[in-house]
Design a protein around this motif. Structure first.
Motif, PDB file in Angstrom:
ATOM      1  N   ALA A  83      67.984  35.681  28.014  1.00  0.00           N
ATOM      2  CA  ALA A  83      67.353  36.406  29.224  1.00  0.00           C
ATOM      3  C   ALA A  83      66.100  35.997  29.194  1.00  0.00           C
ATOM      4  O   ALA A  83      65.558  35.540  28.074  1.00  0.00           O
ATOM      5  CB  ALA A  83      67.514  37.729  29.475  1.00  0.00           C
ATOM      6  N   VAL A  84      65.460  35.812  30.196  1.00  0.00           N
ATOM      7  CA  VAL A  84      63.862  35.224  30.516  1.00  0.00           C
ATOM      8  C   VAL A  84      63.511  36.041  31.510  1.00  0.00           C
ATOM      9  O   VAL A  84      63.802  36.209  32.869  1.00  0.00           O
ATOM     10  CB  VAL A  84      64.043  33.626  30.797  1.00  0.00           C
ATOM     11  N   VAL A  85      62.013  36.400  31.547  1.00  0.00           N
ATOM     12  CA  VAL A  85      61.277  37.046  32.514  1.00  0.00           C
ATOM     13  C   VAL A  85      60.540  36.022  33.154  1.00  0.00           C
ATOM     14  O   VAL A  85      59.799  35.234  32.573  1.00  0.00           O
ATOM     15  CB  VAL A  85      60.304  38.164  32.024  1.00  0.00           C
ATOM     16  N   LEU A  86      60.702  36.039  34.313  1.00  0.00           N
ATOM     17  CA  LEU A  86      59.708  34.943  35.157  1.00  0.00           C
ATOM     18  C   LEU A  86      58.697  35.201  35.694  1.00  0.00           C
ATOM     19  O   LEU A  86      58.530  36.329  36.617  1.00  0.00           O
ATOM     20  CB  LEU A  86      60.621  34.067  36.240  1.00  0.00           C
ATOM     21  N   VAL A  87      57.388  34.854  35.541  1.00  0.00           N
ATOM     22  CA  VAL A  87      56.084  35.251  36.102  1.00  0.00           C
ATOM     23  C   VAL A  87      55.510  34.359  37.173  1.00  0.00           C
ATOM     24  O   VAL A  87      55.362  33.047  37.018  1.00  0.00           O
ATOM     25  CB  VAL A  87      55.197  35.512  35.082  1.00  0.00           C
ATOM     26  N   HIS A  88      55.573  34.644  38.283  1.00  0.00           N
ATOM     27  CA  HIS A  88      54.895  33.808  39.405  1.00  0.00           C
ATOM     28  C   HIS A  88      53.479  33.378  39.160  1.00  0.00           C
ATOM     29  O   HIS A  88      52.492  34.021  38.831  1.00  0.00           O
ATOM     30  CB  HIS A  88      55.249  34.185  40.888  1.00  0.00           C
ATOM     31  N   GLY A  89      53.008  32.129  39.980  1.00  0.00           N
ATOM     32  CA  GLY A  89      51.808  31.759  39.878  1.00  0.00           C
ATOM     33  C   GLY A  89      51.067  32.478  41.173  1.00  0.00           C
ATOM     34  O   GLY A  89      51.356  33.130  42.004  1.00  0.00           O
ATOM     35  N   GLY A  90      49.848  31.744  41.396  1.00  0.00           N
ATOM     36  CA  GLY A  90      49.037  32.173  42.681  1.00  0.00           C
ATOM     37  C   GLY A  90      47.775  32.340  42.452  1.00  0.00           C
ATOM     38  O   GLY A  90      46.897  33.039  43.107  1.00  0.00           O
ATOM     39  N   GLY A  91      47.203  31.938  41.266  1.00  0.00           N
ATOM     40  CA  GLY A  91      45.723  32.149  41.231  1.00  0.00           C
ATOM     41  C   GLY A  91      45.440  33.437  40.609  1.00  0.00           C
ATOM     42  O   GLY A  91      44.077  33.750  40.759  1.00  0.00           O
ATOM     43  N   TRP A  92      46.034  34.208  39.832  1.00  0.00           N
ATOM     44  CA  TRP A  92      45.972  35.628  39.473  1.00  0.00           C
ATOM     45  C   TRP A  92      45.848  36.632  40.586  1.00  0.00           C
ATOM     46  O   TRP A  92      45.644  37.735  40.479  1.00  0.00           O
ATOM     47  CB  TRP A  92      44.737  35.570  38.492  1.00  0.00           C
ATOM     48  N   ARG A  93      45.570  36.038  42.073  1.00  0.00           N
ATOM     49  CA  ARG A  93      45.353  36.720  43.071  1.00  0.00           C
ATOM     50  C   ARG A  93      46.415  36.925  44.136  1.00  0.00           C
ATOM     51  O   ARG A  93      46.049  37.563  45.246  1.00  0.00           O
ATOM     52  CB  ARG A  93      43.966  36.367  43.548  1.00  0.00           C
ATOM     53  N   ALA A 115      64.829  37.626  35.199  1.00  0.00           N
ATOM     54  CA  ALA A 115      64.331  38.513  36.112  1.00  0.00           C
ATOM     55  C   ALA A 115      62.926  38.159  36.675  1.00  0.00           C
ATOM     56  O   ALA A 115      62.072  37.794  35.999  1.00  0.00           O
ATOM     57  CB  ALA A 115      63.998  39.790  35.093  1.00  0.00           C
ATOM     58  N   VAL A 116      63.048  38.175  37.896  1.00  0.00           N
ATOM     59  CA  VAL A 116      61.960  37.619  38.542  1.00  0.00           C
ATOM     60  C   VAL A 116      60.891  38.902  38.962  1.00  0.00           C
ATOM     61  O   VAL A 116      61.616  39.865  39.385  1.00  0.00           O
ATOM     62  CB  VAL A 116      61.905  36.637  39.725  1.00  0.00           C
ATOM     63  N   ILE A 117      59.753  39.045  38.630  1.00  0.00           N
ATOM     64  CA  ILE A 117      58.772  40.114  38.693  1.00  0.00           C
ATOM     65  C   ILE A 117      57.521  40.223  39.339  1.00  0.00           C
ATOM     66  O   ILE A 117      56.950  39.238  39.851  1.00  0.00           O
ATOM     67  CB  ILE A 117      58.404  40.502  37.028  1.00  0.00           C
ATOM     68  N   ASP A 118      57.399  41.443  39.910  1.00  0.00           N
ATOM     69  CA  ASP A 118      56.066  41.605  40.470  1.00  0.00           C
ATOM     70  C   ASP A 118      55.207  42.061  39.285  1.00  0.00           C
ATOM     71  O   ASP A 118      55.774  42.487  38.165  1.00  0.00           O
ATOM     72  CB  ASP A 118      56.192  42.935  41.246  1.00  0.00           C
ATOM     73  N   ASP A 133      51.386  44.477  32.671  1.00  0.00           N
ATOM     74  CA  ASP A 133      52.694  44.571  33.390  1.00  0.00           C
ATOM     75  C   ASP A 133      54.009  43.580  33.081  1.00  0.00           C
ATOM     76  O   ASP A 133      55.163  44.022  32.880  1.00  0.00           O
ATOM     77  CB  ASP A 133      52.482  44.015  35.074  1.00  0.00           C
ATOM     78  N   VAL A 134      53.586  42.295  32.379  1.00  0.00           N
ATOM     79  CA  VAL A 134      54.806  41.486  31.914  1.00  0.00           C
ATOM     80  C   VAL A 134      55.256  42.092  30.581  1.00  0.00           C
ATOM     81  O   VAL A 134      56.466  42.089  30.418  1.00  0.00           O
ATOM     82  CB  VAL A 134      54.192  40.115  31.602  1.00  0.00           C
ATOM     83  N   LYS A 135      54.299  42.874  29.796  1.00  0.00           N
ATOM     84  CA  LYS A 135      54.945  43.363  28.668  1.00  0.00           C
ATOM     85  C   LYS A 135      56.005  44.676  28.967  1.00  0.00           C
ATOM     86  O   LYS A 135      56.934  44.920  28.471  1.00  0.00           O
ATOM     87  CB  LYS A 135      53.606  43.971  27.723  1.00  0.00           C
ATOM     88  N   ALA A 136      55.472  45.464  29.963  1.00  0.00           N
ATOM     89  CA  ALA A 136      56.341  46.402  30.468  1.00  0.00           C
ATOM     90  C   ALA A 136      57.691  45.873  31.045  1.00  0.00           C
ATOM     91  O   ALA A 136      58.767  46.423  30.850  1.00  0.00           O
ATOM     92  CB  ALA A 136      55.685  47.119  31.678  1.00  0.00           C
ATOM     93  N   ALA A 156      63.214  35.833  26.509  1.00  0.00           N
ATOM     94  CA  ALA A 156      62.083  34.725  26.874  1.00  0.00           C
ATOM     95  C   ALA A 156      61.269  35.297  27.783  1.00  0.00           C
ATOM     96  O   ALA A 156      61.517  36.129  28.834  1.00  0.00           O
ATOM     97  CB  ALA A 156      62.390  33.395  26.705  1.00  0.00           C
ATOM     98  N   VAL A 157      60.095  34.662  27.961  1.00  0.00           N
ATOM     99  CA  VAL A 157      59.128  35.008  29.000  1.00  0.00           C
ATOM    100  C   VAL A 157      58.462  33.430  29.470  1.00  0.00           C
ATOM    101  O   VAL A 157      58.283  32.611  28.744  1.00  0.00           O
ATOM    102  CB  VAL A 157      57.955  35.893  28.522  1.00  0.00           C
ATOM    103  N   ALA A 158      58.496  33.287  30.723  1.00  0.00           N
ATOM    104  CA  ALA A 158      58.322  31.964  31.243  1.00  0.00           C
ATOM    105  C   ALA A 158      57.345  32.203  32.578  1.00  0.00           C
ATOM    106  O   ALA A 158      57.427  33.350  33.235  1.00  0.00           O
ATOM    107  CB  ALA A 158      59.371  31.268  31.647  1.00  0.00           C
ATOM    108  N   GLY A 159      56.542  31.336  32.819  1.00  0.00           N
ATOM    109  CA  GLY A 159      55.873  31.549  34.308  1.00  0.00           C
ATOM    110  C   GLY A 159      55.173  30.068  34.678  1.00  0.00           C
ATOM    111  O   GLY A 159      54.986  29.170  33.793  1.00  0.00           O
TER     112      GLY A 159
END
Length: 324
Positions: A83-93, A115-118, A133-136, A156-159
Motif C-alpha cells: 500500500a501507499v499513502v499519497l500526498v497531494h501538492g499545492g505549495g504547502w498552502r 490512500a489519498v489523504i487530507d 498528519d502524514v505520519k498519522a 510506502a509514502v509518496a507525493g
C-alpha cells in the motif's frame, strides 16, 4: 515541540488566500504549451473497490479524511497487498486529496492499495503540522491493514510537488519526535518501507532552491509562509525540513520521478549520492518534455503509475513478518 517551532503551530487567521491547485486550474495553465494533454480520469478497473471519506485523525474541529483504493483480490488466497499513502501538492498552502485519485486508481489496478489523504495546509497550521498528519495516516493505514487486505510491513509514502517533499520528509524521519509527536508509547509504527518523491524538493537550503522559494518579491513565498519566515529569519526550519539531511543506512528505498523542469529537481542528485554511499536502494525516473504536475494528466500518469508499481514490487517483497 521545541521553541524553534513556536511560530509554526498555526497560521494567522488573516492569511492571504491561496490560488486553488487542482487538475482543472493546472490544465488551464498548461494546455497552450501542451495542447495534447488530457486530465486523467479516476475510472477504476473491475474488482477495484473504493472507500471514501474515512476519518483518520482529528485536529481540533477538523477531521482529516482519506479515500482508499483497494485492488481486486484475485484467486482464492492472494495474500495482503502493498500500500501507499499519497500526498497531494499545492505549495504547502493549496491542493486537495482528489488530485491524487487518478494515480491511486491506477496503482490499485496494478495491485497496490492506495490512500489519498487530507492534511493541514499552511493557512490552518504551519510546518511541521503536515508531516504530523502524514505520519498519522501511515499509522492509521497500518492499524487498519488487516481489515483492508493490506500488508502492514509493505506500506510506502509518496507525493507530488510540495507533497513529494512532505512525503520524503515523513519517510526519512522515522521515530523522530519533532515529526511524529504521537510516536512515544504508541504500539503502531508510522514508518514507511519505501518513499516516492514526484517532482518535490529535497533541499530547501541550496542556492538554487532559495532562488525560487525565498524570492524577496514574493511576500511571502510559499515555503516562507509554511515556515513562518524567510531563510534569513528561519534558516534552521528550512534545513530541518530538507529530506536530504536525514539520509543514513536505515533510510528506506526511495524512488524519484522527475519532470523536465529543473527547478523541482533541486537537491535530488545530492540525495541520491548520499543514499548510494549509504547502501540504500534508490532510482530516478525522468519523463522527458513533461511539465510540473505531469501526474495529473495523460500521457504521463500511466508511466508514473508504472514506475511506482515496479519500484514497490521490487523493494517491498511479500513478507510474513509481524507489523512493526
Amino acid at each position: 515541540m521545541g521553541p524553534e517551532h513556536a511560530a509554526s503551530a498555526a497560521a494567522p487567521a488573516a492569511a492571504l488566500s491561496a490560488t486553488p491547485y487542482n487538475a482543472a486550474t493546472t490544465y488551464a495553465k498548461l494546455v497552450k504549451a501542451y495542447p495534447f494533454i488530457k486530465i486523467a480520469d479516476t475510472v477504476t478497473n473491475a474488482g477495484t473497490s473504493t472507500i471514501g471519506g474515512i476519518g483518520y485523525a482529528r485536529r481540533g474541529a477538523h477531521l482529516l479524511q482519506l479515500d482508499l483504493y483497494l485492488p481486486a483480490r484475485a484467486g482464492r488466497n492472494p495474500g495482503p497487498s502493498a500500500a501507499v499513502v499519497l500526498v497531494h501538492g499545492g505549495g504547502w498552502r493549496s491542493g486537495e486529496r482528489a488530485n491524487m485519485a487518478p494515480l491511486a486508481a491506477r496503482l490499485a489496478a496494478r495491485g497496490i492499495a492506495a490512500a489519498v489523504i487530507d492534511y493541514r495546509l499552511a493557512d490552518e497550521a504551519r510546518y511541521p503540522a503536515a508531516i504530523h498528519d502524514v505520519k498519522a495516516a501511515l499509522r492509521w493505514l497500518r492499524a487498519n491493514s488487516a481489515a483492508h487486505g493490506i500488508d502492514p510491513q509493505r506500506i510506502a509514502v509518496a507525493g507530488g510537488s510540495a507533497g513529494g517533499q512532505i512525503a520524503s520528509l515523513a519517510g526519512v524521519t522515522n521515530g523522530m519526535p519533532t515529526f511524529d509527536p504521537d510516536a512515544a508509547g504508541n504500539a503502531v509504527s508510522s514508518a514507511a518501507q519505501a518513499v516516492i518523491n514526484i517532482d518535490g524538493l529535497s533541499d530547501f537550503t541550496s542556492a538554487a532552491a532559495r532562488a525560487n522559494e525565498d524570492d524577496p518579491h514574493k511576500k511571502p513565498s510559499a515555503a516562507g509562509f509554511w515556515f513562518g519566515g524567510s531563510y534569513a529569519d528561519a534558516a534552521q526550519l528550512w534545513r530541518e525540513a530538507s529530506p536530504t539531511f536525514y539520509v543514513n543506512r536505515r533510510t528506506p528505498p526511495m524512488l524519484f520521478i522527475g519532470s523536465a523542469q529543473a527547478r523541482f529537481a533541486v537537491g535530488r542528485a545530492e540525495m541520491v549520492d548520499k543514499m548510494t554511499a549509504a547502501g540504500v536502494a534508490t532510482d530516478v525516473v525522468m519523463l522527458p518534455d513533461s511539465p510540473h504536475s505531469f501526474w495529473l494528466f495523460e500521457p504521463w500518469i500511466d508511466p508514473t503509475a508504472d514506475a511506482i508499481a515496479a519500484f514497490l514490487h521490487a523493494h517491498l517483497p511479500t513478507t510474513t513478518r509481524p507489523a512493526p
